[in-house]
Scaffold this motif. Structure first.
Motif, mmCIF file in Angstrom:
data_model
loop_
_atom_site.group_PDB
_atom_site.id
_atom_site.type_symbol
_atom_site.label_atom_id
_atom_site.label_comp_id
_atom_site.label_asym_id
_atom_site.label_seq_id
_atom_site.Cartn_x
_atom_site.Cartn_y
_atom_site.Cartn_z
ATOM 1 N N ARG A 126 50.408 41.135 40.532
ATOM 2 C CA ARG A 126 50.059 40.383 39.331
ATOM 3 C C ARG A 126 51.245 39.934 38.488
ATOM 4 N N TYR A 166 50.656 35.961 41.961
ATOM 5 C CA TYR A 166 49.739 36.490 42.962
ATOM 6 C C TYR A 166 50.293 36.165 44.343
ATOM 7 N N GLN A 179 45.395 39.198 44.040
ATOM 8 C CA GLN A 179 46.083 39.814 42.901
ATOM 9 C C GLN A 179 46.487 41.253 43.195
#
Length: 315
Positions: free
Chosen positions: A46, A115, A279
């Motif tokens: 993330r 991501y 993610q």
């Protein structure tokens, strides 16, 4: 290609693992597939190289960066292999590490700035460029695997997250870009009788997402593979369950994005593209060499550790 692009991913995973390992020796899952696992791994994509910048970046600076395989040597391997077409009507597939990227998030979000993206496209020479990440542990016996992901792009691609021993011993989560955008497929292989080609009842399910959600939205997908049973969840709700063709052999864990122009995937046009965006990935599992997880030790709930359906920020 800079090999240090992927280092923050490995560092974040190592930090979380060290923190959890100091407190827990086993991990317990809830729901109808309650089980204990000896191993837990969390891979967080993330905030890989923009950890100090929580806002979205502009399109002009959001170029993809190729994900090097080197720092994944103790975690995930980006596949590099050639798979020839199995019929004259299907395509050759070229798995390449160049099909795995770190991407900047271009939508306003306080939750993530980057991501991982797997990429597939049909090349002018008739070959399909594809991508896959294989987990380094090849002797997983049972597992609860979770992923926060979305799929987008042209019709004809298949995004998968699954356990795999061979083509007749695997348990799958699959999203096809030719399907309605609300549909997810779950299956234990094989799904057809090899002698008659008839569907095997209870081995495969096509499930619609709840609340008008789409596979192009970020959803938490989960597969629990326990003794004699596979159960699939999406966004914390059970979606399907099967006791048919449940894998009974040590397996690996894989995520991939592919197409071969066949009846299952459908055919992408030349130059068409699709992406499988991730993610985070959370893995709870046992291996052939690990002791019985029902023994003593400090047991922590898998539903309150980093990387489950609502992973905490790295504070």
């Amino acid at each position: 290609m800079r090999s240090d692009i992927s280092l923050p991913f490995s560092i974040a995973a190592a930090f979380l693992l060290a923190k959890v390992a100091a407190e827990c020796t086993q991990f317990s899952t809830n729901s109808s597939t309650a089980a204990r696992y000896n191993f837990y791994r969390f891979y967080d994509a993330r905030n890989l190289y923009n950890s100090s910048k929580k806002s979205a970046v502009s399109e002009s600076s959001a170029q993809s960066k190729t994900f090097s395989t080197v720092p994944w040597s103790t975690g995930w391997d980006a596949r590099s292999s050639f798979k020839p077409a199995f019929t004259a009507q299907t395509l050759d597939m070229q798995y390449t590490p160049a099909g795995v990227f770190i991407r900047n998030n271009t939508q306003a979000s306080q939750d993530f700035s980057t991501y991982i993206s797997l990429y597939t496209t049909r090349l002018p020479n008739g070959t399909q460029q594809t991508a896959a990440l294989d987990y380094a542990e090849y002797n997983v016996t049972h597992a609860s695997i979770r992923i926060l992901a979305r799929v987008r792009g042209a019709s004809g691609a298949v995004a998968g997250f699954f356990t795999y021993h061979n083509d007749t011993t695997e348990s799958d989560i699959e999203m096809l870009t030719r399907d309605p955008s609300t549909q997810v497929r779950y299956s234990n292989q094989p799904t057809e009788d090899p002698q008659t080609n008839e569907p095997i009842s209870g081995s495969t399910f096509n499930v619609s997402l709840a609340s008008q959600r789409s596979t192009s939205d970020w959803n938490v997908h989960r597969l629990d593979w326990v003794q004699g049973r596979s159960v699939w969840y999406v966004n914390d709700a059970q979606a399907a369950s099967s006791e048919v063709n449940v894998p009974d052999t040590a397996s690996r864990i894989t995520l991939n994005l592919w197409s071969n122009g066949g009846n299952f995937s459908g055919e992408m046009g030349i130059g068409d593209e699709a992406w499988f965006d991730v993610q985070w990935i959370a893995l709870f599992f046992n291996v052939t060499s690990s002791p019985d997880p029902q023994g003593g030790g400090t047991v922590c709930s898998a539903e309150f550790t980093p990387g489950t359906s609502k992973p905490p920020s790295d504070q």
